[in-house]
Enzyme design. Sequence first.
Site, mmCIF file in Angstrom:
data_model
loop_
_atom_site.group_PDB
_atom_site.id
_atom_site.type_symbol
_atom_site.label_atom_id
_atom_site.label_comp_id
_atom_site.label_asym_id
_atom_site.label_seq_id
_atom_site.Cartn_x
_atom_site.Cartn_y
_atom_site.Cartn_z
ATOM 1 N N LYS A 128 -52.529 3.272 -69.594
ATOM 2 C CA LYS A 128 -54.046 3.336 -69.866
ATOM 3 C C LYS A 128 -54.690 3.944 -68.784
ATOM 4 O O LYS A 128 -55.252 3.115 -67.672
ATOM 5 C CB LYS A 128 -54.333 1.973 -69.724
ATOM 6 C CG LYS A 128 -55.481 1.718 -70.952
ATOM 7 C CD LYS A 128 -55.660 0.186 -71.229
ATOM 8 C CE LYS A 128 -57.080 0.039 -71.883
ATOM 9 N NZ LYS A 128 -56.814 0.249 -73.341
ATOM 10 N N ARG B 47 -49.544 -4.766 -68.136
ATOM 11 C CA ARG B 47 -49.517 -3.342 -68.541
ATOM 12 C C ARG B 47 -50.451 -2.780 -67.371
ATOM 13 O O ARG B 47 -50.052 -1.786 -67.417
ATOM 14 C CB ARG B 47 -50.483 -3.395 -69.805
ATOM 15 C CG ARG B 47 -50.680 -1.923 -70.419
ATOM 16 C CD ARG B 47 -51.491 -2.019 -71.812
ATOM 17 N NE ARG B 47 -52.781 -2.239 -71.758
ATOM 18 C CZ ARG B 47 -53.348 -2.645 -72.678
ATOM 19 N NH1 ARG B 47 -52.889 -2.433 -74.059
ATOM 20 N NH2 ARG B 47 -54.769 -3.159 -72.570
HETATM 21 C C1 LIG Z 1 -56.526 0.022 -74.683
HETATM 22 C C2 LIG Z 1 -56.009 1.119 -75.488
HETATM 23 C C3 LIG Z 1 -55.696 0.522 -77.019
HETATM 24 C C4 LIG Z 1 -55.839 -0.920 -77.417
HETATM 25 O O1 LIG Z 1 -55.134 -2.043 -76.813
HETATM 26 P P1 LIG Z 1 -55.417 -3.184 -76.623
HETATM 27 O O2 LIG Z 1 -54.628 -3.773 -75.836
HETATM 28 O O3 LIG Z 1 -55.262 -3.673 -78.080
HETATM 29 O O4 LIG Z 1 -56.775 -3.295 -76.366
HETATM 30 C C5 LIG Z 1 -55.292 1.622 -77.934
HETATM 31 N N1 LIG Z 1 -54.992 2.817 -77.628
HETATM 32 C C6 LIG Z 1 -55.378 3.248 -76.491
HETATM 33 C C7 LIG Z 1 -55.306 4.615 -75.928
HETATM 34 C C8 LIG Z 1 -55.822 2.484 -75.368
HETATM 35 O O5 LIG Z 1 -56.260 3.063 -74.177
#
Ligand SMILES: *Cc1c(COP(=O)(O)O)cnc(C)c1O
Length: 340
Positions: free
Chosen positions: A184, A82
Amino acid sequence: MSNESINWDKLGFDYIKTDQRYLSHWRDGAWDEGTLTEDNQLHISEGSTALHYGQQCFEGLKAYRCKDGSVNLFRPDQNALRMARSCDRVLMPAVSTEQFIDACRQVVKANDRFIPPYGSGGALYLRPFVIGVGDNIGVRTAPEFIFSVFAIPVGAYFKGGMKPHNFLISGYDRAAPSGTGAAKVGGNYAASLMPGAEAKKQGFADCIYLDPQTHSKIEEVGSANFFGITANNEFVTPKSPSVLPGITRLSLLELAQSRLGLTVVEGEVHIDQLDRFVEAGACGTAAVITPIGGIQYKGKMHVFHSEQEVGPVTKRLYAELTGIQTGDIEGPEGWVVKVD
Ligand SMILES: *Cc1c(COP(=O)(O)O)cnc(C)c1O
């Protein structure tokens, strides 16, 4: 700080300076080998693209202490993949999966004394990030980059047991329809700070965003993904190009089907059709599974299972997920990576 000074039961989600963090530089077309350092300050150019144009991305994952004293990472390969996709989206060089996992391992090992004990409900939270640095002012990709991973001990998300939380539907968007919602990146979080603070001021745990195109379908919580359970045993989670593809969400999709025998649906969750759900929750690395008691939309509160009690399916999903993370339950092949 010695071990004895950490009160594991009192830990929240706060910055604590741990012993070592990993630092790697990208210069002249490649990432260097990377080193551990005690220094928690970054010395970067005032012209860094990360500071002016938001050229950065981050990750979040946890290391868990097991009953036998060993330490588990949960699906770090997924975080590496990711982060590589986030880097691509904002024109930064990706870090290989090998370097990413190696950096996480090094940081966990070097901060072993900060890993909360088995059974405390806490974990060592890892924060990998990539930022654009170096002298620059034009709107373009940076000449240099930094990849770092630091760690902080975090407490159990729910002190005194899992409880439902209420959420507010926001009138704001965190991401544009064809924007960076699936990456992210910090910019999405900058957009979510004010709506989140407004929701909290009104007594809600956080806000939930609707799809930015039509404002009629639930997208996500802004740091956690949404799921709902229907009366006929479906696990439903929104599918949208502006939702962040969470690894907890991905894992629950698989566990709901393979371990709980639910039908899994990635689809649309219309805000005016919440009656189809008997339970709902928010899921993410930090939030684990946060049961949603109710959602307030246009001044009206929609209650799912209960505002006081957690629904049975949510409880089972929570037990399965956290059991795998701490090594009490055998997980699917490859999910748990030991830090030796
Ligand atoms: C990190 C994040 C999540 C959750 O992702 P995980 O991999 O399950 O920790 C959900 N929504 C957003 C906007 C995020 O940045």
